[in-house]
Design an enzyme around this catalytic site. Sequence first.
Site, PDB file in Angstrom:
ATOM      1  CG  ASP A  84      -2.341   0.480   0.873  1.00  0.00           C
ATOM      2  OD1 ASP A  84      -2.458   1.386   0.020  1.00  0.00           O
ATOM      3  OD2 ASP A  84      -3.307  -0.014   1.471  1.00  0.00           O
ATOM      4  CG  ASP A 106      -9.163   2.080  -0.838  1.00  0.00           C
ATOM      5  OD1 ASP A 106      -8.166   1.815  -1.545  1.00  0.00           O
ATOM      6  OD2 ASP A 106      -9.125   2.093   0.402  1.00  0.00           O
TER       7      ASP A 106
END
Length: 447
Positions: free
Chosen positions: A155, A247
């Site tokens: 991430d 996201d």
Amino acid sequence: MTTFLSLTTAAAVLTLARGSNALVRPGNVGKLPALGWNSWNAFGCDIDAAKIMTAANEVVNLGLKDLGYEYINIDDCWSVKSGRDASTQRMVPDPEKFPDGISGLADQIHDLGLKVGIYSSAGLTTCAGYPASLGYEDIDAQTFAEWGIDYLKYDNCGVPSNWTDAYTYCVPDPGSKSTNGTCPDNKNPAPAGYDWRTSLTAERYRRMRDALVSVDRTILYSLCNWGQADVNDWGNETGNSWRTTGDITPSWPRIAAIANENSFLMNYVDFWGYPDPDMLEVGNGNLTLAENRAHFALWAAMKSPLIIGTALDSISQDHLAILSNKILLKFHQDPVVGRPAHPYKWGYNPDWTFDPAHPAEYWSGASSVLGGTLVLMLNSEDTKQRRTAVWKEIPELKDVLGRQGKRRTGFRVTDVWTGKDLGCVRDHYSVELESHDVAALVVGRAC
């Protein structure tokens, strides 16, 4: 003439080819887009070994393993949040969540014939505030290898100020309606010709790539930097897939916005490298069955990684049927044709319109395994609409029609959702679609 630069270790080969840079791994790991399951969309931080093993067992019991789904991925919140082991500097699995450690869980998953993935971030902390890997790349890669990890989702949270890029890249997410998308509020754009490979973001991700390549285990590398720093230009030489947006959520407006943005990136898709529009939300939230179908069909047609994100022990038969569609999965996993489906007509909008609410509606893609061309027709509108696929507009069919002349203008057509043979269809195929639904066809031999 294509030239290659190879970095060889016992575990992996990094092959860089001009014009087609790719991270090539042993055993064809990463050659095709990944299929699997991830804990985040279903459970967030509320994870433990029992939930992960339930998912692994259900992948087997529901027949998903037989269809190619193989990765069982642990997302954020798996480690001790207070920090690393003081003596070894290694991250420590939370003993309450994972009493047998990650390695013990990995052994159980491997015993099912599946693979296991884990999560970290290219920063000081993960998105949920747990220890991350910036500055500890070698230690963490070695630890993951020793634990039996097969997949790393990496991430982009917890980035310290000294690792912040000098410029801000334009990621029009969710963007505004405009040709190709723009970022009018970007106050810090890079100068013309700037090479984002030289950015600190690219360097952070390269460091983990190099660490993974050096260990004695092949670990698929999934970059999750949300499309920042022009990752489409360097992601393929750094990882096996790279996130292109922020996201996903289980809502049609978000799914449509991501599909729109990703639709402009299809020229980056081929063997060994896949733009990633984020994990699947099939089975989550209040999506209609039509929206679940459209979501999965678009992701499969784009040859995105298909990572299930729902609780499999409570999945409905309708949602399972979508995730198990053999025709779409065959297209997605084609061993000969690496290119995805492409939009050939936008439909609701003029071609090449960037519109988060109305992504391209007409798609087609060649296949070596379906006996024809995959064709999708999307209804992006909020009401029932008719959509028509005209054979002469579809790139893969134009040459066939040209060779046939006026004598034969039809093709054998199969409905992807039902498997039904629709017979010889002349000139075009028209269908009425519910809001946000998609028609999926295999257009086969001429007739």
